[in-house]
Design a protein around this motif. Structure first.
Motif, PDB file in Angstrom:
ATOM      1  N   TRP A   6      58.034  13.030  79.623  1.00 15.92           N
ATOM      2  CA  TRP A   6      56.957  12.068  79.402  1.00 15.92           C
ATOM      3  C   TRP A   6      57.046  11.055  80.540  1.00 15.92           C
ATOM      4  O   TRP A   6      57.907  10.185  80.550  1.00 15.92           O
ATOM      5  CB  TRP A   6      57.120  11.399  78.037  1.00 15.92           C
ATOM      6  N   LEU A   7      56.168  11.178  81.546  1.00 18.27           N
ATOM      7  CA  LEU A   7      56.286  10.396  82.768  1.00 18.27           C
ATOM      8  C   LEU A   7      55.827   8.945  82.646  1.00 18.27           C
ATOM      9  O   LEU A   7      56.352   8.093  83.371  1.00 18.27           O
ATOM     10  CB  LEU A   7      55.501  11.089  83.895  1.00 18.27           C
ATOM     11  N   PRO A   8      54.859   8.602  81.781  1.00 16.86           N
ATOM     12  CA  PRO A   8      54.426   7.197  81.714  1.00 16.86           C
ATOM     13  C   PRO A   8      55.511   6.275  81.172  1.00 16.86           C
ATOM     14  O   PRO A   8      56.448   6.701  80.492  1.00 16.86           O
ATOM     15  CB  PRO A   8      53.224   7.242  80.758  1.00 16.86           C
ATOM     16  N   ASP A   9      55.350   4.993  81.477  1.00 17.48           N
ATOM     17  CA  ASP A   9      56.238   3.988  80.879  1.00 17.48           C
ATOM     18  C   ASP A   9      55.820   3.640  79.456  1.00 17.48           C
ATOM     19  O   ASP A   9      56.627   3.109  78.687  1.00 17.48           O
ATOM     20  CB  ASP A   9      56.250   2.719  81.734  1.00 17.48           C
ATOM     21  N   GLU A  10      54.556   3.919  79.106  1.00 15.61           N
ATOM     22  CA  GLU A  10      54.111   3.680  77.741  1.00 15.61           C
ATOM     23  C   GLU A  10      54.877   4.564  76.767  1.00 15.61           C
ATOM     24  O   GLU A  10      55.292   5.677  77.111  1.00 15.61           O
ATOM     25  CB  GLU A  10      52.612   3.958  77.601  1.00 15.61           C
ATOM     26  N   PRO A  11      55.082   4.107  75.540  1.00 16.85           N
ATOM     27  CA  PRO A  11      55.779   4.937  74.547  1.00 16.85           C
ATOM     28  C   PRO A  11      55.018   6.232  74.265  1.00 16.85           C
ATOM     29  O   PRO A  11      53.802   6.300  74.414  1.00 16.85           O
ATOM     30  CB  PRO A  11      55.813   4.045  73.299  1.00 16.85           C
ATOM     31  N   LEU A  62      64.160  16.337  76.018  1.00 21.89           N
ATOM     32  CA  LEU A  62      63.071  15.389  76.197  1.00 21.89           C
ATOM     33  C   LEU A  62      63.556  14.185  76.987  1.00 21.89           C
ATOM     34  O   LEU A  62      64.610  13.629  76.693  1.00 21.89           O
ATOM     35  CB  LEU A  62      62.535  14.934  74.843  1.00 21.89           C
ATOM     36  N   MET A  63      62.807  13.803  78.022  1.00 22.80           N
ATOM     37  CA  MET A  63      63.069  12.598  78.800  1.00 22.80           C
ATOM     38  C   MET A  63      61.796  11.788  78.894  1.00 22.80           C
ATOM     39  O   MET A  63      60.690  12.345  78.866  1.00 22.80           O
ATOM     40  CB  MET A  63      63.545  12.938  80.213  1.00 22.80           C
ATOM     41  N   THR A  64      61.961  10.469  79.039  1.00 14.16           N
ATOM     42  CA  THR A  64      60.804   9.590  79.124  1.00 14.16           C
ATOM     43  C   THR A  64      60.953   8.610  80.284  1.00 14.16           C
ATOM     44  O   THR A  64      62.058   8.353  80.771  1.00 14.16           O
ATOM     45  CB  THR A  64      60.630   8.795  77.820  1.00 14.16           C
ATOM     46  N   GLY A  65      59.793   8.069  80.742  1.00 13.38           N
ATOM     47  CA  GLY A  65      59.775   6.966  81.695  1.00 13.38           C
ATOM     48  C   GLY A  65      60.438   7.280  83.027  1.00 13.38           C
ATOM     49  O   GLY A  65      60.257   8.352  83.613  1.00 13.38           O
ATOM     50  N   ALA A  66      61.239   6.315  83.501  1.00 12.53           N
ATOM     51  CA  ALA A  66      61.860   6.429  84.817  1.00 12.53           C
ATOM     52  C   ALA A  66      62.793   7.633  84.907  1.00 12.53           C
ATOM     53  O   ALA A  66      62.854   8.311  85.948  1.00 12.53           O
ATOM     54  CB  ALA A  66      62.620   5.143  85.151  1.00 12.53           C
ATOM     55  N   ASP A  67      63.527   7.923  83.829  1.00 10.30           N
ATOM     56  CA  ASP A  67      64.419   9.084  83.845  1.00 10.30           C
ATOM     57  C   ASP A  67      63.619  10.371  84.006  1.00 10.30           C
ATOM     58  O   ASP A  67      64.022  11.282  84.741  1.00 10.30           O
ATOM     59  CB  ASP A  67      65.229   9.142  82.549  1.00 10.30           C
ATOM     60  N   ALA A  68      62.487  10.437  83.328  1.00 13.37           N
ATOM     61  CA  ALA A  68      61.642  11.629  83.420  1.00 13.37           C
ATOM     62  C   ALA A  68      61.082  11.787  84.832  1.00 13.37           C
ATOM     63  O   ALA A  68      61.041  12.899  85.378  1.00 13.37           O
ATOM     64  CB  ALA A  68      60.509  11.548  82.403  1.00 13.37           C
ATOM     65  N   ARG A  69      60.634  10.698  85.434  1.00 12.75           N
ATOM     66  CA  ARG A  69      60.080  10.770  86.789  1.00 12.75           C
ATOM     67  C   ARG A  69      61.141  11.187  87.797  1.00 12.75           C
ATOM     68  O   ARG A  69      60.881  11.961  88.728  1.00 12.75           O
ATOM     69  CB  ARG A  69      59.454   9.426  87.172  1.00 12.75           C
TER      70      ARG A  69
END
Length: 341
Positions: free
Chosen positions: A290-295, A309-316
């Motif tokens: 999940w690339l956005p910073d939004e939840p 699953l990764m989100t935000g900065a870690d995902a990018r």
């Protein structure tokens, strides 16, 4: 495990194994000449084809088409900014909707090819929809292998149509795809291996739309493939579809060693994503980013076992590293002159 706990399970971005690139075909081979293994004709394409389409038809079983030193233009719109008044069908610009078409060539192997698209990327989806694909495989071309293709800024990237079942797409790099990176709306069995789809509105389409087709007894395998979605203007908002456009009648899915990256907090296709998870018969060593910073929206269907699953900065960071590894490990795939790593 509840939703919040699941989202915290990230781990490190995996380093997937990458297959070595196949050896380049001999440049001295001549058209319609048996290859070294006696497995059929070999046709060599080279140079700039521009807006001139090239069609292969009725080749003998197991023919090879070597396009490693050939380039083509993809163009679906007669004007550069289609809209409600002037759609893509209106204007004076040249078009080349299907630069390469392969018809009734069972067991064909198509290698290489650089497809530079001129499909408008900033106009709305509907007025830009003049059907097109860089490479069209159809009409009895069963068991085709497509490898080492480089394409960008196309409507659809590679389309497998009627009676092209048993396809294999491998080692190909598609970017800035305005609609489907791969269209398989005939719901054919096949495999997509070791590919990079970098910035597409829809990743792999398995949607027959209103056509009376049923692929429930077929299987599509997706292995070591990176798919990053990219928002484009569609019905007045910037959004993208799901990595796989699945329906109730789509083929079963095997997804292994792959990464799906979602880029828009306003993405569409949550029902399609849910159907993707329902269609899985094998799933392991995958990541959903999940690339956005939004939840993550509460309505987004979380992946089943076999996906991290990764989100935000870690995902990018995970996507950037995976993309960098893929590009570096595929030096044989053609580059565009203006392209930077």
């Amino acid at each position: 495990m509840d939703r919040r706990s699941f989202i915290r399970v990230a781990g490190l971005c995996p380093v997937f194994p990458l297959l070595p690139q196949p050896a380049r075909a001999r440049s001295q081979s001549m058209p319609d000449q048996s290859d070294a293994n006696g497995k059929g004709a070999r046709i060599v394409l080279s140079g700039e084809y521009g807006y001139k389409p090239w069609v292969a038809r009725d080749l003998p079983m197991g023919a090879t088409i070597d396009a490693q030193h050939a380039s083509f233009i993809v163009s679906n719109s007669r004007n550069s900014d289609p809209g409600l008044v002037l759609s893509c069908e209106v204007g004076t610009l040249p078009t080349n909707s299907y630069p390469v078409v392969i018809r009734n060539c069972p067991g064909v192997r198509f290698i290489g090819g650089r497809f530079d698209g001129q499909v408008p990327l900033t106009s709305d989806w509907r007025p830009t929809y003049c059907n097109s694909a860089a490479l069209l495989v159809r009409d009895g071309t069963t068991g085709a292998t497509i490898e080492g293709v480089r394409a960008r800024r196309c409507w659809d990237g590679i389309r497998f149509a009627n009676r092209a079942d048993g396809f294999r797409l491998k080692g190909s790099w598609l970017s800035e795809i305005r609609d489907d990176a791969v269209e398989n709306d005939y719901l054919l069995s096949g495999a997509i291996e070791d590919c990079l789809f970098d910035g597409c509105f829809s990743g792999i389409s398995l949607d027959p739309a209103s056509n009376n087709r049923d692929g429930m007894d077929q299987t599509v395998a997706i292995d070591r493939t990176l798919i990053r979605m990219q928002p484009y203007l569609a019905k007045g908002e910037f959004t993208h579809q799901a990595p796989i456009k699945a329906t109730e009648v789509s083929p079963s899915l095997k997804i292994t060693g792959s990464i799906f990256a979602l880029a828009s907090a306003k993405m569409r296709g949550f029902p399609r994503l849910r159907r993707t998870w329902q269609k899985l018969i094998e799933s392991r060593d995958n990541m959903l980013l999940w690339l956005p910073d939004e939840p993550i929206p509460s309505e987004l269907p979380l992946p089943p076992p076999g996906f991290g699953l990764m989100t935000g900065a870690d995902a990018r960071a995970c996507w950037a590293a995976a993309r960098r590894r893929w590009v570096a490990s595929h030096p044989g795939v053609s580059r565009f002159p203006d392209e930077t790593p």
